[in-house]
Design a protein around this motif. Structure first.
Motif, short mmCIF file in Angstrom:
data_model
loop_
_atom_site.label_atom_id
_atom_site.label_comp_id
_atom_site.label_asym_id
_atom_site.label_seq_id
_atom_site.Cartn_x
_atom_site.Cartn_y
_atom_site.Cartn_z
N UNK A 1 6.40 7.58 -21.96
CA UNK A 1 5.37 6.99 -21.53
C UNK A 1 5.44 5.80 -20.14
N UNK A 2 6.49 5.33 -20.26
CA UNK A 2 6.86 4.57 -19.84
C UNK A 2 7.66 4.72 -18.05
N UNK A 3 8.59 5.98 -18.71
CA UNK A 3 8.94 6.69 -17.29
C UNK A 3 8.22 6.63 -16.43
N UNK A 4 6.71 7.96 -17.75
CA UNK A 4 5.32 8.16 -16.56
C UNK A 4 4.96 7.45 -15.95
N UNK A 5 4.46 6.33 -16.70
CA UNK A 5 3.74 4.99 -16.02
C UNK A 5 4.60 4.65 -15.00
N UNK A 6 5.61 4.90 -15.14
CA UNK A 6 6.38 4.57 -13.55
C UNK A 6 6.86 5.49 -12.89
N UNK A 7 6.06 6.66 -12.68
CA UNK A 7 5.92 7.97 -11.86
C UNK A 7 4.52 7.50 -11.11
N UNK A 8 3.65 7.54 -12.43
CA UNK A 8 1.90 7.30 -11.87
C UNK A 8 1.84 6.19 -11.26
N UNK A 9 2.43 5.20 -11.08
CA UNK A 9 2.57 3.88 -10.49
C UNK A 9 2.88 3.98 -8.97
N UNK A 10 4.52 4.59 -8.53
CA UNK A 10 4.67 5.03 -7.68
C UNK A 10 3.69 6.24 -7.30
N UNK A 11 3.26 7.24 -7.59
CA UNK A 11 2.42 8.74 -7.00
C UNK A 11 0.78 7.29 -6.69
N UNK A 12 0.64 6.38 -7.37
CA UNK A 12 -0.57 5.73 -6.93
C UNK A 12 -0.27 5.30 -5.22
N UNK A 13 0.87 4.78 -5.35
CA UNK A 13 0.90 3.87 -4.38
C UNK A 13 1.52 4.31 -2.81
N UNK A 14 1.80 5.71 -3.74
CA UNK A 14 2.41 6.41 -2.12
C UNK A 14 1.02 7.44 -1.85
N UNK A 15 -0.13 7.63 -2.47
CA UNK A 15 -0.86 7.63 -2.00
C UNK A 15 -1.81 7.24 -1.90
N UNK A 16 -2.17 5.71 -2.30
CA UNK A 16 -2.92 4.77 -1.45
C UNK A 16 -2.64 4.69 0.12
N UNK A 17 -0.94 5.26 0.18
CA UNK A 17 -0.20 5.18 1.30
C UNK A 17 -0.50 5.84 2.45
N UNK A 18 -0.64 7.46 1.73
CA UNK A 18 -1.08 8.28 2.32
C UNK A 18 -2.73 7.88 2.78
N UNK A 19 -3.57 7.30 2.02
CA UNK A 19 -5.23 7.99 2.22
C UNK A 19 -5.00 6.23 3.64
N UNK A 20 -4.00 5.54 3.53
CA UNK A 20 -4.02 4.02 4.81
C UNK A 20 -3.06 5.31 6.13
N UNK A 21 -3.08 6.66 5.63
CA UNK A 21 -1.65 6.38 7.08
C UNK A 21 -3.63 8.03 7.73
N UNK A 22 -3.83 8.70 6.44
CA UNK A 22 -5.12 9.86 7.10
C UNK A 22 -5.77 8.95 7.79
N UNK A 23 -6.34 7.64 7.00
CA UNK A 23 -8.01 6.48 7.98
C UNK A 23 -6.93 6.95 9.44
N UNK A 24 -5.30 6.30 9.20
CA UNK A 24 -5.11 5.44 10.69
C UNK A 24 -5.38 6.88 11.68
N UNK A 25 -4.72 7.86 10.87
CA UNK A 25 -4.58 9.51 11.84
C UNK A 25 -5.43 9.70 11.81
N UNK A 26 -7.05 9.55 11.30
CA UNK A 26 -8.62 10.00 11.21
C UNK A 26 -8.33 8.88 13.15
N UNK A 27 -8.25 7.61 13.00
CA UNK A 27 -8.70 6.54 14.13
C UNK A 27 -8.07 6.85 14.91
N UNK A 28 -6.74 7.16 14.72
CA UNK A 28 -5.89 8.12 16.37
C UNK A 28 -6.89 9.69 16.82
#
Length: 202
Positions: free
Chosen positions: A158-185
Motif C-alpha cells: 500500500x505504501x508503494x502504491x501510495x507512492x506510485x499514486x502520488x507520482x501519477x497524480x503529480x505527473x497528471x497535474x503536470x500534464x494538465x498544466x502542459x495541456x493548458x499551456x498547449x491550448x494557450x499556444x
C-alpha cells in the motif's frame, strides 16, 4: 419449756408408709399434708432416719438368710444359664452391629468411590477441554501471526502504491498544466495564422 411435738415419730412414719402403699412419692411436704400439720424439718429428719434404719434391717436380714443347697444349686444353674444367654445375646448383638457397621462402611466406601470416579471423569473432561482450548489458541495465534505478516506485506504494498499514486497524480497535474499551456499556444498560433493570412491578402 420447749414446744411439744404435734405428732409422734410413729405417726410420721405411718403416714409415710401409707403414702408409699398408694404408690406416691414420699416427701416431708406429702407427710405434712397427710397429717394436716407438723414441722417439715422434723418430719424430714424422722422419715430419713426411718428409711436408713429400714435399709440396714433389710441388709441384715439378707445376710442372715442361709439358702438350702437345692436352691443354691438351682440358683447357680440359673446364673450359668443366664450368663450363657447373656453372652450369646452379646455375641449376636455384636455380630449384628458388626454387620451393620460393615454394611455402612461398605456403602460409604462405595459412595466415595462413585464420587471419586465422577471427579476423575470430570477432571478428564476438563483436561480434554483444556487440551482442545490450547490447540485452538495455538491455531488462533498461528492465524494471527499469518494475518500480521500479510498485513505487513499489504501495508508495504500500500505504501508503494501510495507512492506510485502520488507520482501519477503529480505527473497528471503536470500534464494538465502542459495541456493548458498547449491550448494557450494553439490559440495564440491561431491568432498568428489569422494575422499572417490577413497580411498576405493585402
Amino acid at each position: 419449756m420447749g414446744r411439744r411435738a404435734e405428732f409422734t415419730d410413729q405417726q410420721i412414719i405411718e403416714a409415710g408408709i401409707i403414702i408409699e402403699t398408694e404408690g406416691k412419692l414420699v416427701s416431708p411436704f406429702a407427710i405434712r399434708n397427710r397429717l394436716d400439720g407438723g414441722s417439715s424439718e422434723r418430719i424430714k429428719k424422722v422419715w430419713d432416719k426411718y428409711v436408713a434404719q429400714k435399709e440396714v434391717v433389710v441388709d441384715q436380714k439378707i445376710e442372715e438368710i442361709d439358702l438350702p443347697n437345692e436352691i443354691l444349686d438351682k440358683l447357680e444353674k440359673n446364673q450359668q444359664t443366664a450368663k450363657l444367654q447373656l453372652e450369646k445375646l452379646a455375641l449376636e448383638s455384636y455380630r449384628v452391629a458388626q454387620q451393620v457397621a460393615e454394611k455402612r462402611v461398605k456403602s460409604t466406601i462405595e459412595d466415595y468411590q462413585a464420587k471419586i470416579a465422577e471427579f476423575e471423569e470430570s477432571e478428564n473432561q476438563a483436561s480434554l477441554a483444556i487440551d482442545s482450548s490450547d490447540r485452538k489458541i495455538d491455531q488462533l495465534e498461528s492465524t494471527i501471526e499469518s494475518l500480521s505478516t500479510k498485513n505487513e506485506k499489504l501495508l508495504a504494498e500500500n505504501s508503494k502504491l501510495q507512492g506510485s499514486l502520488d507520482t501519477l497524480i503529480e505527473h497528471t497535474l503536470k500534464l494538465e498544466e502542459k495541456e493548458k499551456q498547449y491550448d494557450i499556444l494553439q490559440r495564440e498560433f491561431g491568432k498568428l495564422e489569422g494575422k499572417l493570412e490577413s497580411i498576405q491578402k493585402t
